[in-house]
Design a protein around this motif. Structure first.
Motif, PDB file in Angstrom:
ATOM      1  N   MET A   1       0.324  -0.936   0.816  1.00 51.77           N
ATOM      2  CA  MET A   1       0.322   0.143   0.113  1.00 51.77           C
ATOM      3  C   MET A   1       0.712   0.797   0.064  1.00 51.77           C
ATOM      4  O   MET A   1       1.803   1.108   0.610  1.00 51.77           O
ATOM      5  CB  MET A   1      -1.042   0.142   1.086  1.00 51.77           C
ATOM      6  N   PRO A   2       0.212   2.016  -0.937  1.00 51.46           N
ATOM      7  CA  PRO A   2       1.467   3.886  -0.184  1.00 51.46           C
ATOM      8  C   PRO A   2       1.261   4.280   0.824  1.00 51.46           C
ATOM      9  O   PRO A   2       0.584   3.912   1.412  1.00 51.46           O
ATOM     10  CB  PRO A   2       0.494   4.399  -1.871  1.00 51.46           C
ATOM     11  N   SER A   3       2.110   4.623   1.227  1.00 54.90           N
ATOM     12  CA  SER A   3       2.216   5.727   1.921  1.00 54.90           C
ATOM     13  C   SER A   3       1.452   6.540   2.367  1.00 54.90           C
ATOM     14  O   SER A   3       0.749   6.907   1.631  1.00 54.90           O
ATOM     15  CB  SER A   3       3.713   6.126   2.924  1.00 54.90           C
ATOM     16  N   LEU A   4       1.231   6.954   3.794  1.00 56.05           N
ATOM     17  CA  LEU A   4       0.075   8.071   4.470  1.00 56.05           C
ATOM     18  C   LEU A   4       0.235   9.440   3.561  1.00 56.05           C
ATOM     19  O   LEU A   4      -0.514   9.414   2.902  1.00 56.05           O
ATOM     20  CB  LEU A   4       0.441   8.272   5.783  1.00 56.05           C
ATOM     21  N   THR A   5       1.111   9.471   3.055  1.00 63.06           N
ATOM     22  CA  THR A   5       1.193  10.876   2.472  1.00 63.06           C
ATOM     23  C   THR A   5       0.949  10.238   1.366  1.00 63.06           C
ATOM     24  O   THR A   5       0.439  11.526   0.342  1.00 63.06           O
ATOM     25  CB  THR A   5       2.867  11.703   2.500  1.00 63.06           C
ATOM     26  N   ARG A   6       1.901   9.461  -0.090  1.00 71.63           N
ATOM     27  CA  ARG A   6       1.165   9.240  -1.020  1.00 71.63           C
ATOM     28  C   ARG A   6      -0.554   9.011  -1.009  1.00 71.63           C
ATOM     29  O   ARG A   6      -0.993   9.564  -2.058  1.00 71.63           O
ATOM     30  CB  ARG A   6       2.173   7.713  -1.953  1.00 71.63           C
ATOM     31  N   SER A   7      -0.318   8.451  -0.489  1.00 69.67           N
ATOM     32  CA  SER A   7      -1.995   8.203  -0.482  1.00 69.67           C
ATOM     33  C   SER A   7      -2.975   9.519  -0.863  1.00 69.67           C
ATOM     34  O   SER A   7      -3.826   9.656  -0.723  1.00 69.67           O
ATOM     35  CB  SER A   7      -2.619   6.902   0.909  1.00 69.67           C
ATOM     36  N   LEU A   8      -2.536  10.426   0.605  1.00 68.28           N
ATOM     37  CA  LEU A   8      -3.492  11.472   1.084  1.00 68.28           C
ATOM     38  C   LEU A   8      -2.988  12.735  -0.799  1.00 68.28           C
ATOM     39  O   LEU A   8      -4.117  13.518  -1.434  1.00 68.28           O
ATOM     40  CB  LEU A   8      -2.567  12.543   1.376  1.00 68.28           C
ATOM     41  N   PHE A   9      -2.052  12.275  -1.310  1.00 67.08           N
ATOM     42  CA  PHE A   9      -1.678  13.727  -2.590  1.00 67.08           C
ATOM     43  C   PHE A   9      -2.470  12.223  -3.355  1.00 67.08           C
ATOM     44  O   PHE A   9      -3.263  13.186  -3.923  1.00 67.08           O
ATOM     45  CB  PHE A   9      -0.248  12.459  -3.324  1.00 67.08           C
ATOM     46  N   LEU A  10      -2.474  11.635  -3.399  1.00 64.12           N
ATOM     47  CA  LEU A  10      -3.470  10.645  -4.560  1.00 64.12           C
ATOM     48  C   LEU A  10      -4.776  11.139  -4.056  1.00 64.12           C
ATOM     49  O   LEU A  10      -5.962  11.428  -4.884  1.00 64.12           O
ATOM     50  CB  LEU A  10      -3.391   8.821  -4.834  1.00 64.12           C
ATOM     51  N   THR A  11      -5.663  11.226  -3.120  1.00 70.21           N
ATOM     52  CA  THR A  11      -6.854  11.774  -2.437  1.00 70.21           C
ATOM     53  C   THR A  11      -7.362  13.276  -3.517  1.00 70.21           C
ATOM     54  O   THR A  11      -8.016  13.444  -3.615  1.00 70.21           O
ATOM     55  CB  THR A  11      -7.276  11.389  -1.423  1.00 70.21           C
ATOM     56  N   ILE A  12      -6.169  14.087  -2.831  1.00 75.59           N
ATOM     57  CA  ILE A  12      -6.243  15.087  -3.311  1.00 75.59           C
ATOM     58  C   ILE A  12      -6.236  15.267  -4.556  1.00 75.59           C
ATOM     59  O   ILE A  12      -7.673  16.227  -5.110  1.00 75.59           O
ATOM     60  CB  ILE A  12      -4.890  15.995  -2.481  1.00 75.59           C
TER      61      ILE A  12
END
Length: 380
Positions: A1-12
């Motif tokens: 799974m992507p890291s928290l920050t990478r997941s946040l970027f995709l959410t953005i």
């Protein structure tokens, strides 16, 4: 799974495409998010969604360049109209208008298509309004004005190894699928344009790599009102149906959008693709391992020794775009220094034995086979 920050970027990105506000968690890594936004050239979008103060300047620059680019495109439209030169805007220059906030779709250059017989007249027209030119390229001609780059094309695809003949032939029919948008400016039929974007995405995926921005282009275009029977017909005609379905599935999962045709992609493939795209940056150049893509193609027609030499002594056009070799930008005479520095870096980052393996890795069977397996998962 992507890291928290990478997941946040995709959410953005997903929130932006879906018109939603983004709520920042308390424990994200701001420095990492800013680095990702810069590498993927999405700083303006991230600021628009989050209003992180340290991105305000990048947001301002993004909108500044968008306004200036719009003014230069207006100048081009006027001079082409005066001289009766039909033209088409394509790739990011055209797709930006379909984004929720068109100004925030960044681009390295603006692409303009004219008919081959109009190319010299278009060159003269651009020179008449102050564009500096570099027509040394056998493919596109490069122009520069007000710190912005433009490319003049007479084809959507050229005779490069990665561009299969039937794809070149198909894209050569672009004028038959374009209609007048504004006087002398033509607009590509949306179904044809979407399939062309997939062909262009394929090219980057097979070459140096690709970023999330080009997948966003596909998602944005695929959400327009389209005749999907026509889209499917085009994809069947050029043999890219499986690739398209995988791309649509990837976009649907990344950006939380609903698309009419998707494949069933595995979690493992999705996560591998996400990690590769994060590692590579907007054009794949941040991840030096993307050299393996080029090796696969060169091995079709060249010996392994020749390919290895070409890999070891990468050209200025490729090496100058790697983060570690930014000192080369605008200074091609430093290329021999960069070659030496590259070898030193390889040995500095690895033990002697593993450094040697790293240098020869692109030519080893398991690396090539692994790359082919990855591309097959994309449907290529």
């Amino acid at each position: 799974m992507p890291s928290l920050t990478r997941s946040l970027f995709l959410t953005i990105l997903a929130d932006h495409l879906n018109g939603r506000a983004t709520a920042l968690p308390d424990d994200y890594d701001e420095a990492e998010l800013l680095t990702i936004a810069r590498q993927q050239q999405c700083e303006g979008i991230v600021y628009h969604q989050t209003h992180i103060p340290s991105l305000q300047r990048a947001y301002a620059l993004t909108t500044f360049y968008a306004v200036n680019r719009r003014d230069l495109l207006r100048q081009i439209h006027e001079v082409f109209t005066e001289r009766n030169i039909p033209y088409i805007l394509f790739k990011g220059t055209e797709i930006a208008r379909f984004y929720p906030v068109p100004m925030l779709r960044t681009m390295g250059d603006s692409d303009i298509l004219v008919r081959k017989e109009d190319r010299n007249r278009a060159d003269e027209a651009l020179a008449s309004i102050g564009f500096d030119s570099d027509k040394t390229g056998v493919i596109e001609w490069h122009y520069h004005k007000a710190n912005m780059d433009f490319e003049l094309h007479h084809r959507l695809l050229y005779d490069e190894p990665v561009n299969l003949p039937h794809l070149r032939d198909w894209t050569d029919s672009v004028w038959e699928h374009a209609s007048v948008e504004d006087g002398i400016r033509y607009s590509i039929e949306p179904e044809y344009n979407l399939v062309y974007l997939l062909i262009h995405l394929r090219k980057h995926l097979l070459n140096s790599g690709i970023g999330f921005r080009q997948f966003m282009d596909v998602a944005v275009m695929a959400r327009q009102e389209l005749d999907w029977d026509k889209v499917n017909g085009y994809l069947d005609e050029i043999g890219l149906k499986a690739f398209a379905e995988n791309c649509f599935a990837f976009c649907a999962r990344c950006f939380k959008v609903t698309l009419p045709i998707i494949a069933d992609i595995s979690d493992e493939f999705y996560e591998t693709a996400v990690e590769k795209i994060f590692a590579g940056g907007v054009f794949g150049f941040s991840d030096e391992s993307n050299k393996d893509n080029l090796v696969n193609f060169k091995l079709q027609n060249k010996s392994r020794v020749r390919v290895f030499v070409e890999y070891l002594f990468l050209p200025y056009s490729h090496l100058s775009k790697l983060d570690a070799f930014s000192f080369l930008d605008g200074k091609p005479y430093l290329l021999p220094v960069a070659w030496v520095y590259r070898v030193i870096r390889i040995f500095k980052e690895h033990r002697t034995d593993s450094a040697a393996r790293n240098m020869f890795a692109p030519l080893t069977t398991h690396v090539i086979d692994g790359r082919e397996d990855y591309l097959k998962q994309w449907g290529l």
